[in-house]
Structures are given as structure tokens and as C-alpha cells.
Design a protein around this motif. Sequence first.
Motif, PDB file in Angstrom:
ATOM      1  N   TYR A 229      -0.675   8.776   2.722  1.00  0.00           N
ATOM      2  CA  TYR A 229      -0.486   7.335   2.769  1.00  0.00           C
ATOM      3  C   TYR A 229      -0.667   6.940   1.277  1.00  0.00           C
ATOM      4  O   TYR A 229      -1.700   7.220   0.419  1.00  0.00           O
TER       5      TYR A 229
ATOM      6  N   MET B 273       0.052   3.304  -1.219  1.00  0.00           N
ATOM      7  CA  MET B 273       0.391   2.006  -1.232  1.00  0.00           C
ATOM      8  C   MET B 273       1.104   1.844  -2.811  1.00  0.00           C
ATOM      9  O   MET B 273       0.314   2.171  -3.806  1.00  0.00           O
TER      10      MET B 273
ATOM     11  N   VAL C  44       1.258  -5.199  -3.195  1.00  0.00           N
ATOM     12  CA  VAL C  44       0.339  -6.381  -2.973  1.00  0.00           C
ATOM     13  C   VAL C  44       0.199  -7.491  -4.221  1.00  0.00           C
ATOM     14  O   VAL C  44       0.822  -7.143  -5.180  1.00  0.00           O
TER      15      VAL C  44
ATOM     16  N   LYS D 246      -1.922  -3.324  -7.449  1.00  0.00           N
ATOM     17  CA  LYS D 246      -2.954  -2.408  -7.131  1.00  0.00           C
ATOM     18  C   LYS D 246      -2.585  -1.082  -8.178  1.00  0.00           C
ATOM     19  O   LYS D 246      -1.604  -0.787  -8.496  1.00  0.00           O
TER      20      LYS D 246
ATOM     21  N   ARG E 264      -9.695   4.619  -0.302  1.00  0.00           N
ATOM     22  CA  ARG E 264      -8.928   4.158   0.846  1.00  0.00           C
ATOM     23  C   ARG E 264      -7.728   4.739   1.270  1.00  0.00           C
ATOM     24  O   ARG E 264      -7.477   5.002   2.309  1.00  0.00           O
TER      25      ARG E 264
ATOM     26  N   ILE F 269      -7.200   6.814   5.031  1.00  0.00           N
ATOM     27  CA  ILE F 269      -6.241   6.286   5.743  1.00  0.00           C
ATOM     28  C   ILE F 269      -5.271   7.466   5.986  1.00  0.00           C
ATOM     29  O   ILE F 269      -4.818   7.970   7.125  1.00  0.00           O
TER      30      ILE F 269
ATOM     31  N   ALA G  29       2.639  -4.868   1.562  1.00  0.00           N
ATOM     32  CA  ALA G  29       1.568  -4.987   2.213  1.00  0.00           C
ATOM     33  C   ALA G  29       1.170  -6.322   2.687  1.00  0.00           C
ATOM     34  O   ALA G  29       1.105  -7.186   2.149  1.00  0.00           O
ATOM     35  N   ASN G  30       0.698  -6.352   4.127  1.00  0.00           N
ATOM     36  CA  ASN G  30       0.077  -7.903   4.370  1.00  0.00           C
ATOM     37  C   ASN G  30      -0.720  -7.471   5.726  1.00  0.00           C
ATOM     38  O   ASN G  30      -0.818  -7.950   6.640  1.00  0.00           O
ATOM     39  N   ALA G  31      -1.625  -6.674   5.645  1.00  0.00           N
ATOM     40  CA  ALA G  31      -2.430  -6.203   6.496  1.00  0.00           C
ATOM     41  C   ALA G  31      -1.969  -5.408   7.683  1.00  0.00           C
ATOM     42  O   ALA G  31      -0.791  -5.931   8.106  1.00  0.00           O
ATOM     43  N   GLY G  32      -2.620  -4.495   8.289  1.00  0.00           N
ATOM     44  CA  GLY G  32      -2.192  -3.595   9.216  1.00  0.00           C
ATOM     45  C   GLY G  32      -1.271  -2.359   8.861  1.00  0.00           C
ATOM     46  O   GLY G  32      -0.498  -1.963   9.586  1.00  0.00           O
ATOM     47  N   THR G  33      -1.401  -1.830   7.591  1.00  0.00           N
ATOM     48  CA  THR G  33      -0.391  -1.314   6.914  1.00  0.00           C
ATOM     49  C   THR G  33      -0.858   0.434   7.579  1.00  0.00           C
ATOM     50  O   THR G  33       0.093   1.229   7.696  1.00  0.00           O
ATOM     51  N   ARG G  34      -1.962   0.489   7.920  1.00  0.00           N
ATOM     52  CA  ARG G  34      -2.280   2.007   8.505  1.00  0.00           C
ATOM     53  C   ARG G  34      -1.573   2.230   9.859  1.00  0.00           C
ATOM     54  O   ARG G  34      -1.127   2.905  10.285  1.00  0.00           O
TER      55      ARG G  34
ATOM     56  N   LYS H 111      -2.442 -11.035   6.782  1.00  0.00           N
ATOM     57  CA  LYS H 111      -3.558 -10.950   5.826  1.00  0.00           C
ATOM     58  C   LYS H 111      -4.498 -11.825   5.740  1.00  0.00           C
ATOM     59  O   LYS H 111      -5.886 -11.550   5.485  1.00  0.00           O
TER      60      LYS H 111
ATOM     61  N   ASP I 111      -7.260 -11.079   8.333  1.00  0.00           N
ATOM     62  CA  ASP I 111      -7.890  -9.764   8.078  1.00  0.00           C
ATOM     63  C   ASP I 111      -9.136 -10.136   6.764  1.00  0.00           C
ATOM     64  O   ASP I 111     -10.094  -9.793   6.938  1.00  0.00           O
TER      65      ASP I 111
ATOM     66  N   ASP J 248     -11.858  -6.754  12.400  1.00  0.00           N
ATOM     67  CA  ASP J 248     -10.600  -5.816  12.277  1.00  0.00           C
ATOM     68  C   ASP J 248     -10.565  -4.638  13.065  1.00  0.00           C
ATOM     69  O   ASP J 248     -11.677  -3.688  12.879  1.00  0.00           O
TER      70      ASP J 248
END
Length: 250
Positions: free
Chosen positions: A81, A83, A88, A92, A99, A103, A134-139, A179, A182, A188
Motif C-alpha cells: 500500500y 500513498m 494529501v 506526504k 503506517r 496497512i 486521500a480523504n479517509a478510509g483509504t485502507r 477526512k 476522521d 474510527d
Amino acid sequence: MGSVGAKEVPVLLTPDGRRIDGRRLDELRALEIRAGPLKQADGSAFVEWGANKVMAAVYGPREVHPRHLQQNDRAVIQCKYNMAAFSVDERKRPGLDRRSQEISKVIGEALQSVVFTEEFPRTSIDVYIEVLQANAGTRCAGLVAASVALADAGIPMVDLLPAVAVGKVAGAIALDLKKEEDNFGEADLPMALVPQSGRLVLLQMEGHMTEEELGTALDLGVGGCRAIYEKMKAALRDRYSVAPIEEAAR
Ligand code: UDP
């Protein structure tokens, strides 16, 4: 906006139960799944989910690298995984961090539990997940994309793996956090479900909720996963549906 210390906290829930983007507590963000967009991969899928954009590519079963990971009785699933630096608001730092490693591991283990790995001994099935936005919930988006990509690659599985994060926002249990929810919410809880058996194969939690709230959250998440499952199957049907003969001849 209210404020906690120096942090500006947005209004996460209106008195009539609307969330920051107007959704109800049990509503998913808009979700679109495309199976097979990449020519070079054995299987692939692209997922746009709210403001998340995630690509998954699958290679294999193929030779195992590094060789010492080879298993004589089954395939190993190697999941990466990543990012993108531009995915973001605050750039990043590129590359592997803790992280991403965590993941990659939880997604790989979830996939391992549904793939018939014993059919491909001494091979590797490599799964690459690239988060472009990415905006939360990417996993969860990554897992949805990866499992559609595995199916697109023709790898036999017990079932697809829909996934979603449930959480606690302004005291209420809410489906599919974005996001701000979260960042400023109280909890979460990402999860992944094997729909046909009802088995959960990924379940993580950050934050706090009561036992009763956890029960509500699990029910909401399972319902969300079942709705996502339908979209995953539809994406695969769209990719492999054969045009009626009259139409194809036109
Ligand atoms: N995020 C970020 N920078 C990072 C890691 C995460 O801005 O280095 C954001 C990103 O939008 C991500 C969200 O924080 O989707 C939540 O991250 P979390 O670790 O909870 O994983 P996710 O919800 O994406 O599975």
C-alpha cells in the motif's frame, strides 16, 4: 466552527442529523469502481470513493521474490500500500513509513484469508495499492480495489472483500467517515467482511466507544459492506459482460 484549544473544530452533525457533507448517519459516500483499467497488470481496479482515488494492480501467481518467502504448500500474498506524495493536503514524504507498512500487512492478511492460496504453491501473488488522492478510509478503498483486481486477474477466491470504516462523530455512530470526521470524531473503526459467511477479516479501532455503540457500529458497517459488495460485483459484470450478438454485429 467551534474551537478546542487552538484547533478549529467544524460542525460535524447538525441538529437534524446531517453530516458535514449533508449525508445521513447511515449513508455511504458516492462510490464508483472500474475493473481492469490497466493493460500491463494481470488484474486491476480503480476506485473513486468520495474524494479518495485508489488504483490496485495484481501480478501473478508468479515466481517469489525474495526467494526466502516462498511457501511449498501455498502462494504468498505480498501487498504494498502506498500513498502518493501529492495525495494529501500537506505533501506526504514519499516512500515506506510505518503506517503504510501496517496497512500493507493488514490488507495482505485479509486477502490471504479469502484467496485459495493452496492452489498455487511456491508462487507469489503481488498486490500493489496506490492511493492517488486521500480523504479517509483509504485502507478500505484499497482493499475493495485489491479484491476486485484479484478477481479481474482470475485468481480464485472464497468471496470478494467489501470494506468500510464506521466511526463516532459528535456522539453518533456514522457510516463511512470522511477526512474531517476522521480527524475530529471520537472513533474510527475500519472493517472488512466476507459477505457469504458473515466473517469479519479486518477490524481495527482508534478512539473510544461503548460496548453498545460498538454493536451499532458493527451492524452499520456490515450493512455498508453488503451495499459495497453489490457495486463490486457490478463492476466485474460490466467488465466481462458480453454484448448481445445483434449489438456486436452492428
Ligand atoms: N492522512 C494524511 N497524511 C498521512 C496519512 C494520512 O493526510 O500521512 C490522511 C488521509 O486523508 C487519510 C486520513 O488521514 O485517508 C486517515 O488516515 P488513516 O491512517 O486513518 O487511514 P485511512 O482512513 O486512510 O485508512
